[in-house]
Design a protein around this motif. Structure first.
Motif, PDB file in Angstrom:
ATOM      1  N   PHE A   1      38.907  49.106  31.778  1.00 47.14           N
ATOM      2  CA  PHE A   1      40.369  49.047  31.851  1.00 47.14           C
ATOM      3  C   PHE A   1      40.817  48.808  33.298  1.00 47.14           C
ATOM      4  CE2 PHE A   1      40.851  51.995  27.923  1.00 47.14           C
ATOM      5  CZ  PHE A   1      40.610  50.917  27.101  1.00 47.14           C
TER       6      PHE A   1
ATOM      7  N   ARG B   1      39.009  47.357  35.629  1.00 50.48           N
ATOM      8  CA  ARG B   1      38.615  45.994  35.989  1.00 50.48           C
ATOM      9  C   ARG B   1      39.555  44.975  35.372  1.00 50.48           C
ATOM     10  NH1 ARG B   1      32.054  45.710  35.796  1.00 50.48           N
ATOM     11  NH2 ARG B   1      31.758  46.645  37.836  1.00 50.48           N
ATOM     12  N   ALA B   2      39.902  45.202  34.116  1.00 56.44           N
ATOM     13  CA  ALA B   2      40.807  44.277  33.440  1.00 56.44           C
ATOM     14  C   ALA B   2      42.148  44.236  34.174  1.00 56.44           C
ATOM     15  CB  ALA B   2      41.006  44.700  31.989  1.00 56.44           C
ATOM     16  N   ALA B   3      42.639  45.410  34.558  1.00 50.94           N
ATOM     17  CA  ALA B   3      43.924  45.464  35.248  1.00 50.94           C
ATOM     18  C   ALA B   3      43.845  44.735  36.588  1.00 50.94           C
ATOM     19  CB  ALA B   3      44.353  46.916  35.449  1.00 50.94           C
ATOM     20  N   GLU B   4      42.735  44.908  37.290  1.00 51.78           N
ATOM     21  CA  GLU B   4      42.568  44.215  38.567  1.00 51.78           C
ATOM     22  C   GLU B   4      42.566  42.705  38.371  1.00 51.78           C
ATOM     23  OE1 GLU B   4      39.245  45.517  40.979  1.00 51.78           O
ATOM     24  OE2 GLU B   4      39.609  47.573  40.335  1.00 51.78           O
ATOM     25  N   CYS B   5      41.839  42.252  37.356  1.00 52.82           N
ATOM     26  CA  CYS B   5      41.802  40.820  37.044  1.00 52.82           C
ATOM     27  C   CYS B   5      43.200  40.274  36.808  1.00 52.82           C
ATOM     28  CB  CYS B   5      41.029  40.574  35.757  1.00 52.82           C
ATOM     29  SG  CYS B   5      39.285  40.445  35.966  1.00 52.82           S
ATOM     30  N   LEU B   6      44.039  41.085  36.186  1.00 54.99           N
ATOM     31  CA  LEU B   6      45.373  40.612  35.832  1.00 54.99           C
ATOM     32  C   LEU B   6      46.344  40.748  36.996  1.00 54.99           C
ATOM     33  CD1 LEU B   6      45.491  42.140  32.241  1.00 54.99           C
ATOM     34  CD2 LEU B   6      45.150  39.751  32.838  1.00 54.99           C
ATOM     35  N   GLY B   7      45.848  41.254  38.108  1.00 48.33           N
ATOM     36  CA  GLY B   7      46.671  41.280  39.310  1.00 48.33           C
ATOM     37  C   GLY B   7      47.380  42.596  39.575  1.00 48.33           C
ATOM     38  N   ALA B   8      46.913  43.685  38.966  1.00 45.32           N
ATOM     39  CA  ALA B   8      47.587  44.972  39.149  1.00 45.32           C
ATOM     40  C   ALA B   8      47.281  45.570  40.517  1.00 45.32           C
ATOM     41  CB  ALA B   8      47.147  45.947  38.059  1.00 45.32           C
TER      42      ALA B   8
END
Lengths: 260, 275
Positions: free
Chosen positions: A149, A151-158
């Protein structure tokens, strides 16, 4: 539930009335307790019709509430920081691991010495157990979040702030609420003990006081009252928790249409 | 829709725990993901496929070597460009946020990047759901309420809304049954046709790799490097019937030969499945 309560009251009645054990004979039987509890003119001064009864409840509830919210305000952020930042955990975790095994009541004398008066001291020991339970469960909640979660958020620019708001808090919330329920239970536990040692009012104080004054039915009344108040406070947390974690209810319930 | 997005991996070496056990995960590994192409990577378990994908995503960095995105240095031993929406990962076990609805999940990227306001982002998310086959009806559902195949589709849409240059798929269909899987293949092919991101797909399934990809990279057992580079020249749009063609069978033979040799090596070394 009704069957359970009825049968245990009957068992109690039976033990007091018919058993040959002397020990049980000192126990007031349920009938006299209930009569005392609802009497407009109670023998020992406390019933649902006396002002003092509610004063004791009010004092205890006030202390438990203050302690609980202090634990919430301090414990949740601390737990989040410990779960999120490994180097923060290295400092705070060590201290917490050292302090946690000390039973809360061991703090009472020190608390009375340091804090101005008995009242803050009782609140402090109550706060302490609630604080540990809240902090550790929050920590556990943050750690239990699937690393994907993040990592996914980081990928999405969080940003960190987004991650805190959108991943950490909602992800840890179910465990935080479990922790808060435990904290509330532990708070009452510690509060009663604290009140027995250092208070002039409150349910815990009154239990010991009634014992000293040989007012046995009052002991039982106070104990039962503790049970009711404790149950209500824990139920309140559960209801708030359910409201705040709506997604969980829905996700585990029967879904709407679902197909690939 | 997405511009460029060519990844070039050169001479990557990755050693875990260099002072201790010194596990050589990748050694002298080089490959290309050309702009807009679909590349599939197969290889024995534990050969470093996911390690490579994580480096491209920005979660990890190599011991030596470098990875470039459109001639810009992405990662090397000393540099690590943090993850961003240029290259979005779709995870093996799914990583939709369970506490956000499907719509909120898809709209998440543009909202946190502040490229669009909430209203506009959600409007776009809705459009995307519609384009992906009338999925608007699940917009208000939580991920736990929809099937795992649907979750994967939503997760891919959540990536696509950011117009990523590269889509990194880490065995996303691993836990699916055959029927859902073949449906997902069709969805993925559609998405590739419509949006043309570069795609790196990690998989264990050779048929899946050949059916979907322009290039199939077969990796060696650890330390991982590229063993064979199979160009798949089947025409696009692809369809499932192509599996029966002679050309497909021929490609499959090549791939099987390469993969099995490596699998045997790994087996003989007695390594357990690392997944």
């Amino acid at each position: 539930m009704i069957i359970g309560i009825t049968s245990s009251v009957l068992l109690w009645y039976g033990l007091v009335q018919w058993t040959p054990f002397k020990a049980f004979n000192r126990l007031p039987d349920p009938l006299s307790v209930i009569i005392e509890w609802v009497s407009t003119d109670p023998d020992y001064g406390l019933s649902i019709f006396t002002k003092d009864y509610y004063l004791h409840i009010l004092y205890s509830t006030y202390r438990a509430t203050v302690a609980f919210f202090l634990a919430l305000i301090l414990g949740v952020p601390l737990g989040i920081m410990m779960g999120w930042r490994a180097n923060f955990n290295a400092y705070a975790g060590a201290l917490l691991d050292f302090l946690r095994p000390i039973p809360p009541l061991a703090w009472v004398p020190i608390a009375i010495l340091i804090l101005p008066g008995d009242e803050p001291a009782v609140i402090f020991v109550t706060f302490l157990v609630a604080f540990f339970a809240t902090t550790l469960n929050t920590l556990l909640g943050v750690r239990s979040i699937d690393p994907d979660f993040f990592r996914a958020a980081e990928c999405l620019g969080a940003t960190d702030q987004d991650i805190l708001r959108d991943i950490i808090i909602p992800g840890a919330l179910p465990t935080i609420f479990t922790g808060l329920q435990i904290a509330m239970g532990a708070a009452w536990f510690s509060l009663v003990a604290g009140e027995m040692i250092a208070a002039q009012y409150g349910l815990g104080f009154m239990i010991l006081e009634s014992y000293n004054l040989v007012q046995y039915p009052t002991i039982i009344i106070m104990m039962a009252t503790l049970g009711i108040v404790g149950y209500a406070s824990s139920a309140l947390i559960r209801v708030v928790g359910k409201k705040m974690i709506r997604w969980r209810e829905q996700a585990t319930g029967i879904g709407q249409e679902a197909e690939t | 829709m997405s511009q460029a997005g060519s990844i070039s991996v050169s001479n990557i070496q990755k050693i875990y725990d260099p002072e201790g056990a010194a596990v050589h995960a990748l050694e002298n590994c080089s490959c290309e993901i050309p702009s807009g192409k679909f590349v599939a990577m197969v290889g024995p378990s534990g050969c470093g496929k996911s390690t490579l994908l994580n480096m491209i995503a920005g979660f990890d960095k190599p011991t030596s070597g470098e990875i470039k995105l459109d001639d810009q240095l992405l990662v090397s031993a000393n540099t690590q460009t943090p993850p961003n929406s240029d290259r979005v990962v779709v995870f093996q076990n799914g990583a939709l946020f369970p506490w956000k609805t499907v719509l909120e999940n898809i709209a998440y990227g543009p909202i946190v990047q502040k490229t669009r306001g909430r209203g506009q982002a959600e409007e776009e998310a809705r459009e995307l759901l519609n384009k992906a086959g009338n999925l608007e009806r699940i917009a208000g559902s939580f991920p736990g309420q929809i099937s795992s195949g649907m979750q994967r589709r939503v997760e891919i849409l959540r990536a696509l809304i950011n117009k990523p240059k590269v889509l990194l798929l880490d065995e996303p269909f691993r836990a699916m049954d055959t029927v859902s899987k073949s449906k997902m293949h069709q969805h993925l092919l559609d998405i590739h046709d419509k949006f043309r991101p570069s795609i790196l797909l990690i998989t264990h399934d050779l048929v899946e790799a050949i059916l979907l990809a322009d290039v199939v990279l077969v990796m060696t057992t650890r330390p991982g490097t590229i063993k064979v580079n199979i160009n798949v020249e089947l025409p696009r749009p692809r369809s499932r019937e192509m599996i029966l063609s002679d050309e497909f069978t021929e490609l499959q033979k090549q791939a099987i030969a390469a993969v099995h040799e490596e699998a045997r090596k790994a087996f003989e070394r007695g390594e357990k499945e690392l997944a």
